[in-house]
Design a protein around this motif. Sequence first.
Motif, PDB file in Angstrom:
ATOM      1  N   LYS A   1       0.832  -1.210   0.000  1.00  0.00           N
ATOM      2  CA  LYS A   1       0.000   0.000   0.000  1.00  0.00           C
ATOM      3  C   LYS A   1       0.862   1.253   0.000  1.00  0.00           C
ATOM      4  O   LYS A   1       2.032   1.213   0.387  1.00  0.00           O
ATOM      5  N   GLY A   2       0.239   2.362  -0.372  1.00  0.00           N
ATOM      6  CA  GLY A   2       0.953   3.638  -0.271  1.00  0.00           C
ATOM      7  C   GLY A   2       1.598   4.032  -1.588  1.00  0.00           C
ATOM      8  O   GLY A   2       1.053   3.823  -2.664  1.00  0.00           O
ATOM      9  N   ARG A   3       2.803   4.586  -1.461  1.00  0.00           N
ATOM     10  CA  ARG A   3       3.452   5.201  -2.613  1.00  0.00           C
ATOM     11  C   ARG A   3       3.720   4.209  -3.756  1.00  0.00           C
ATOM     12  O   ARG A   3       3.497   4.514  -4.921  1.00  0.00           O
ATOM     13  N   ILE A   4       4.197   3.010  -3.411  1.00  0.00           N
ATOM     14  CA  ILE A   4       4.489   2.025  -4.462  1.00  0.00           C
ATOM     15  C   ILE A   4       3.201   1.662  -5.210  1.00  0.00           C
ATOM     16  O   ILE A   4       3.177   1.624  -6.438  1.00  0.00           O
ATOM     17  N   PHE A   5       2.124   1.444  -4.477  1.00  0.00           N
ATOM     18  CA  PHE A   5       0.846   1.104  -5.115  1.00  0.00           C
ATOM     19  C   PHE A   5       0.424   2.224  -6.067  1.00  0.00           C
ATOM     20  O   PHE A   5       0.118   1.980  -7.236  1.00  0.00           O
ATOM     21  N   GLU A   6       0.412   3.454  -5.551  1.00  0.00           N
ATOM     22  CA  GLU A   6      -0.042   4.604  -6.351  1.00  0.00           C
ATOM     23  C   GLU A   6       0.801   4.779  -7.612  1.00  0.00           C
ATOM     24  O   GLU A   6       0.277   5.055  -8.698  1.00  0.00           O
ATOM     25  N   GLU A   7       2.125   4.627  -7.461  1.00  0.00           N
ATOM     26  CA  GLU A   7       3.005   4.898  -8.595  1.00  0.00           C
ATOM     27  C   GLU A   7       3.096   3.722  -9.568  1.00  0.00           C
ATOM     28  O   GLU A   7       3.611   3.867 -10.671  1.00  0.00           O
ATOM     29  N   THR A   8       2.570   2.557  -9.163  1.00  0.00           N
ATOM     30  CA  THR A   8       2.510   1.405 -10.077  1.00  0.00           C
ATOM     31  C   THR A   8       1.262   1.468 -10.961  1.00  0.00           C
ATOM     32  O   THR A   8       1.240   0.907 -12.056  1.00  0.00           O
ATOM     33  N   LEU A   9       0.215   2.186 -10.506  1.00  0.00           N
ATOM     34  CA  LEU A   9      -1.057   2.228 -11.243  1.00  0.00           C
ATOM     35  C   LEU A   9      -0.905   2.666 -12.704  1.00  0.00           C
ATOM     36  O   LEU A   9      -1.476   2.029 -13.596  1.00  0.00           O
TER      37      LEU A   9
END
Length: 216
Positions: A11-19
């Motif tokens: 969750k968090g930054r990695i999730f958002e930037e993988t989208l």
Amino acid sequence: MNAPITLALSKGRIFEETLPLLAAAGIEVLEDPEKSRKLILPTSRPEVRVVLVRASDVPTYVQYGGADLGVAGKDSLIEHGGQGLFRPLDLRIAKCRVSVAVRADFDYAQAVRQGARLKVATKYTAIAREFFASKGVHVDLIKLYGSMELAPLTGLADAIVDLVSTGNTLKANHLVEVEPIMDISSHLVVNQAALKLKQAPLKRIIEAFASALAPA
């Protein structure tokens, strides 16, 4: 029906930037992990699902086949050791650095010069051990899992080794960054057995990610 493709994300930054990379592969995650209580999220592609795990657990899930592929920070990969993982791409997302930080009133440079034995709190013990050994600095490593900034403030440690992004958390706790150790970004990692068994669908995802990263 073919076995599903499972992607491990934190969750968090990695999730958002993988989208955006997933979008380039024609995959849209159908639920917001911040609002859903589910740990397995469906996507717009019925054969692809996302599992939410702790950042430090992503390499383990991929290594042992709990996920076919995942996105993990270089820090997590070094601590894990990277066994059994294929690392096709540096995704250049979730960038930050691992650094040494101390209380603002602690003279780190002088302590190192004098050969003092430092107490260092960190969850990145492999990175810290190698870094201080390469400098010839003697340290006692104290493994912590959270709130690293408390360690120097309570006298538990002289220094911490932790991820730094903006430096605002350090500043708020009267700590200063004294030495950067390495730059961190997130990498795509793939289970080596899955790469053989599910070669075509995984190759399509890897190629779509690679194309999305290529400079226009």
